[in-house]
Design a protein around this motif. Sequence first.
Motif, PDB file in Angstrom:
ATOM      1  N   VAL A  72       0.839  -1.204   0.000  1.00 20.38           N
ATOM      2  CA  VAL A  72       0.000   0.000   0.000  1.00 20.38           C
ATOM      3  C   VAL A  72       0.874   1.254   0.000  1.00 20.38           C
ATOM      4  O   VAL A  72       0.602   2.234  -0.706  1.00 20.38           O
ATOM      5  CB  VAL A  72      -0.940  -0.004   1.219  1.00 20.38           C
ATOM      6  CG1 VAL A  72      -1.682   1.323   1.329  1.00 20.38           C
ATOM      7  CG2 VAL A  72      -1.944  -1.154   1.111  1.00 20.38           C
ATOM      8  N   ALA A  73       1.950   1.217   0.789  1.00 14.67           N
ATOM      9  CA  ALA A  73       2.849   2.369   0.877  1.00 14.67           C
ATOM     10  C   ALA A  73       3.487   2.679  -0.470  1.00 14.67           C
ATOM     11  O   ALA A  73       3.606   3.852  -0.861  1.00 14.67           O
ATOM     12  CB  ALA A  73       3.930   2.110   1.929  1.00 14.67           C
ATOM     13  N   ILE A  75       2.292   1.925  -3.491  1.00 19.21           N
ATOM     14  CA  ILE A  75       1.276   2.451  -4.407  1.00 19.21           C
ATOM     15  C   ILE A  75       1.097   3.946  -4.153  1.00 19.21           C
ATOM     16  O   ILE A  75       1.086   4.764  -5.087  1.00 19.21           O
ATOM     17  CB  ILE A  75      -0.055   1.702  -4.230  1.00 19.21           C
ATOM     18  CG1 ILE A  75       0.082   0.247  -4.705  1.00 19.21           C
ATOM     19  CG2 ILE A  75      -1.169   2.410  -4.994  1.00 19.21           C
ATOM     20  CD1 ILE A  75      -1.117  -0.616  -4.378  1.00 19.21           C
ATOM     21  N   ALA A  76       0.959   4.313  -2.879  1.00 15.09           N
ATOM     22  CA  ALA A  76       0.819   5.724  -2.526  1.00 15.09           C
ATOM     23  C   ALA A  76       2.078   6.506  -2.878  1.00 15.09           C
ATOM     24  O   ALA A  76       2.010   7.678  -3.272  1.00 15.09           O
ATOM     25  CB  ALA A  76       0.506   5.860  -1.037  1.00 15.09           C
ATOM     26  N   LEU A  77       3.241   5.866  -2.747  1.00 16.46           N
ATOM     27  CA  LEU A  77       4.508   6.515  -3.069  1.00 16.46           C
ATOM     28  C   LEU A  77       4.593   6.858  -4.558  1.00 16.46           C
ATOM     29  O   LEU A  77       5.052   7.940  -4.934  1.00 16.46           O
ATOM     30  CB  LEU A  77       5.665   5.598  -2.666  1.00 16.46           C
ATOM     31  CG  LEU A  77       7.085   6.159  -2.718  1.00 16.46           C
ATOM     32  CD1 LEU A  77       7.210   7.371  -1.808  1.00 16.46           C
ATOM     33  CD2 LEU A  77       8.078   5.079  -2.303  1.00 16.46           C
ATOM     34  N   VAL A  79       2.026   7.399  -6.527  1.00 14.59           N
ATOM     35  CA  VAL A  79       1.073   8.495  -6.744  1.00 14.59           C
ATOM     36  C   VAL A  79       1.672   9.823  -6.276  1.00 14.59           C
ATOM     37  O   VAL A  79       1.551  10.858  -6.955  1.00 14.59           O
ATOM     38  CB  VAL A  79      -0.247   8.209  -6.009  1.00 14.59           C
ATOM     39  CG1 VAL A  79      -1.177   9.424  -6.062  1.00 14.59           C
ATOM     40  CG2 VAL A  79      -0.945   6.990  -6.610  1.00 14.59           C
ATOM     41  N   ALA A  80       2.341   9.804  -5.118  1.00 15.05           N
ATOM     42  CA  ALA A  80       2.943  11.029  -4.580  1.00 15.05           C
ATOM     43  C   ALA A  80       3.995  11.587  -5.533  1.00 15.05           C
ATOM     44  O   ALA A  80       4.083  12.806  -5.738  1.00 15.05           O
ATOM     45  CB  ALA A  80       3.558  10.755  -3.210  1.00 15.05           C
ATOM     46  N   LEU A  99       3.654  13.493   1.986  1.00 14.85           N
ATOM     47  CA  LEU A  99       3.046  12.195   1.703  1.00 14.85           C
ATOM     48  C   LEU A  99       4.119  11.148   1.417  1.00 14.85           C
ATOM     49  O   LEU A  99       3.996  10.000   1.843  1.00 14.85           O
ATOM     50  CB  LEU A  99       2.096  12.311   0.511  1.00 14.85           C
ATOM     51  CG  LEU A  99       1.428  11.012   0.053  1.00 14.85           C
ATOM     52  CD1 LEU A  99       0.649  10.362   1.184  1.00 14.85           C
ATOM     53  CD2 LEU A  99       0.529  11.264  -1.152  1.00 14.85           C
ATOM     54  N   THR A 100       5.180  11.552   0.726  1.00 16.49           N
ATOM     55  CA  THR A 100       6.284  10.623   0.468  1.00 16.49           C
ATOM     56  C   THR A 100       6.870  10.113   1.778  1.00 16.49           C
ATOM     57  O   THR A 100       7.127   8.919   1.935  1.00 16.49           O
ATOM     58  CB  THR A 100       7.379  11.317  -0.367  1.00 16.49           C
ATOM     59  OG1 THR A 100       6.845  11.654  -1.646  1.00 16.49           O
ATOM     60  CG2 THR A 100       8.584  10.406  -0.563  1.00 16.49           C
ATOM     61  N   CYS A 103       4.865   7.574   3.448  1.00 16.73           N
ATOM     62  CA  CYS A 103       4.961   6.275   2.777  1.00 16.73           C
ATOM     63  C   CYS A 103       6.290   5.574   3.076  1.00 16.73           C
ATOM     64  O   CYS A 103       6.318   4.374   3.339  1.00 16.73           O
ATOM     65  CB  CYS A 103       4.820   6.444   1.271  1.00 16.73           C
ATOM     66  SG  CYS A 103       3.226   7.070   0.723  1.00 16.73           S
ATOM     67  N   CYS A 163       9.080   2.346  -8.350  1.00 16.51           N
ATOM     68  CA  CYS A 163       8.006   1.881  -7.456  1.00 16.51           C
ATOM     69  C   CYS A 163       7.247   0.714  -8.082  1.00 16.51           C
ATOM     70  O   CYS A 163       6.901  -0.255  -7.389  1.00 16.51           O
ATOM     71  CB  CYS A 163       7.042   3.023  -7.147  1.00 16.51           C
ATOM     72  SG  CYS A 163       7.696   4.300  -6.051  1.00 16.51           S
TER      73      CYS A 163
END
Length: 217
Positions: A72-73, A75-77, A79-80, A99-100, A103, A163
Amino acid sequence: MRTGTRAVIIGIASGWSFANTGPVARSIAEELDVGLAATGWLITALLIAHAASQLPAARPIERFGAFAVVRVAFIALAVANVLAALAPGFALLLAMRVLTGLCTGPAFVGNLQGFRRLGGPVAAGWFGGAATLGLAAALLAGGVIEDAGADWRLQLWAAVPLCLAALAVMPRTRDDAGPSRTAGIRAVLGNAALIAAGTGLGEAILHRVGPRLLPVP
């Protein structure tokens, strides 16, 4: 794929996103019309978020497994990094660096815990070493980009395939959670406390000693 190879790929991706804005700070300041000193917050805010997010990551790691949280981290990374690369102004870029950090903190703790479970201290060491190499690679590449006058956003775009590669090779197992919940959460908390302390100490040294050793022309 061998556990050590997975650890190296994931570690490089983690380290790159941690350091990809530092070397291009001058270009960021010029394009987004902020002072060079203000760009220091892109690292400071990330470090604060990175350290602050590690201890809270212990419980989801214990409940869902280390690599579930890391997945999950990352995926968010990704996007960030995309949103940071598209940022029209400094405020959004700064928010994405926060946000990075949110993550990279759980990802770092989760990877250490997960790889230690899967491959022992050697696998955890491969991840830690690769994360440092990823950080060094981002600093080196950023310096080249800065000297060449290329777009500083390349540093952020480069994080996206890294990523995705990490997600592709990430172990899909819950065995990393271990048989003992109590022992597992204590281990995660211990790792997180050490990493947070080290991050805080490094940041303090950077702000106090760094300007004396590396004065900005």
